[in-house]
Design an enzyme around this catalytic site. Sequence first.
Site, mmCIF file in Angstrom:
data_model
loop_
_atom_site.group_PDB
_atom_site.id
_atom_site.type_symbol
_atom_site.label_atom_id
_atom_site.label_comp_id
_atom_site.label_asym_id
_atom_site.label_seq_id
_atom_site.Cartn_x
_atom_site.Cartn_y
_atom_site.Cartn_z
ATOM 1 N N ASN A 83 0.818 -1.210 0.000
ATOM 2 C CA ASN A 83 0.000 0.000 0.000
ATOM 3 C C ASN A 83 0.853 1.261 0.000
ATOM 4 O O ASN A 83 2.076 1.215 0.092
ATOM 5 C CB ASN A 83 -0.961 -0.018 1.191
ATOM 6 C CG ASN A 83 -2.280 0.647 0.880
ATOM 7 O OD1 ASN A 83 -2.359 1.532 0.043
ATOM 8 N ND2 ASN A 83 -3.325 0.223 1.555
ATOM 9 N N HIS A 114 24.515 2.778 9.781
ATOM 10 C CA HIS A 114 25.711 3.196 10.518
ATOM 11 C C HIS A 114 25.575 2.768 11.971
ATOM 12 O O HIS A 114 24.484 2.493 12.464
ATOM 13 C CB HIS A 114 25.947 4.713 10.419
ATOM 14 C CG HIS A 114 24.800 5.532 10.941
ATOM 15 N ND1 HIS A 114 24.556 5.728 12.280
ATOM 16 C CD2 HIS A 114 23.832 6.204 10.280
ATOM 17 C CE1 HIS A 114 23.489 6.484 12.428
ATOM 18 N NE2 HIS A 114 23.028 6.783 11.233
ATOM 19 N N THR A 161 11.669 -6.360 16.074
ATOM 20 C CA THR A 161 13.114 -6.491 16.215
ATOM 21 C C THR A 161 13.556 -7.953 16.330
ATOM 22 O O THR A 161 14.740 -8.239 16.254
ATOM 23 C CB THR A 161 13.606 -5.740 17.467
ATOM 24 O OG1 THR A 161 12.955 -6.281 18.610
ATOM 25 C CG2 THR A 161 13.309 -4.248 17.355
ATOM 26 N N LYS A 162 12.591 -8.857 16.544
ATOM 27 C CA LYS A 162 12.887 -10.291 16.709
ATOM 28 C C LYS A 162 11.933 -11.100 15.851
ATOM 29 O O LYS A 162 10.878 -10.623 15.444
ATOM 30 C CB LYS A 162 12.741 -10.685 18.176
ATOM 31 C CG LYS A 162 13.750 -9.998 19.060
ATOM 32 C CD LYS A 162 13.634 -10.451 20.488
ATOM 33 C CE LYS A 162 14.703 -9.707 21.286
ATOM 34 N NZ LYS A 162 14.538 -9.823 22.694
ATOM 35 N N LYS A 179 -1.354 -12.923 20.651
ATOM 36 C CA LYS A 179 -2.248 -14.079 20.554
ATOM 37 C C LYS A 179 -1.793 -15.021 19.461
ATOM 38 O O LYS A 179 -1.081 -14.622 18.545
ATOM 39 C CB LYS A 179 -3.685 -13.640 20.229
ATOM 40 C CG LYS A 179 -4.371 -12.893 21.324
ATOM 41 C CD LYS A 179 -5.808 -12.628 20.959
ATOM 42 C CE LYS A 179 -6.460 -11.897 22.126
ATOM 43 N NZ LYS A 179 -7.889 -11.852 22.030
#
Length: 189
Positions: A83, A114, A161-162, A179
């Site tokens: 989108n 960086h 991030t995981k 959930k």
Amino acid sequence: MYFIYWVLLKATLSAGLHVINAAYRLRNCTKGRMVTVKGRLKIAAKGNIIIGNGCRIWSHIGTTQISAGPRATIEVGENTFINTGTIITSRKHIQIGKNCQIANQVIMMDDDFHDVTVRESKSGKDNIIIGDNVWIATRAVILKGVTIGEGAVVAAGSVVTKDVPAYTLVGGVPAKFIKTISQNNTIEN
């Protein structure tokens, strides 16, 4: 009766224009059949950008940007929808599965560009892998090294991030498990 024909003709012409727009906007990419682009998409294809059959990329309200640096690859699976205002930037490899729904203003980056403390030094890059049938909601951010499993949902505004397991709903900053989603698309408690 003529009104119905007029509506069908208008829809057919509009779809045809989106296919022609895709051919022009994605001319430096490898693309499948019946790929459509609505609006002015920004493409930087120094590396490889591969768009699968039937993909739809909208860029009419906010500019969608897809950038593959030198030696980088971005792969978008068949029938995936991207989108408006989405930014996909790769310096290594981003793979998006089939039948995915990527909402407005999602950001995917496989490089930090960086180091946090020494801004002159590079921080490294790591793949982003998104499975089939994934939904990434509005303004979610997917960072380097993340794998999102098949059928997963990332809530709006999340920062992933995981890794996200298949058939789960995650949300928050950073994104956490909320959930489990059954494979027939119902949420389980």
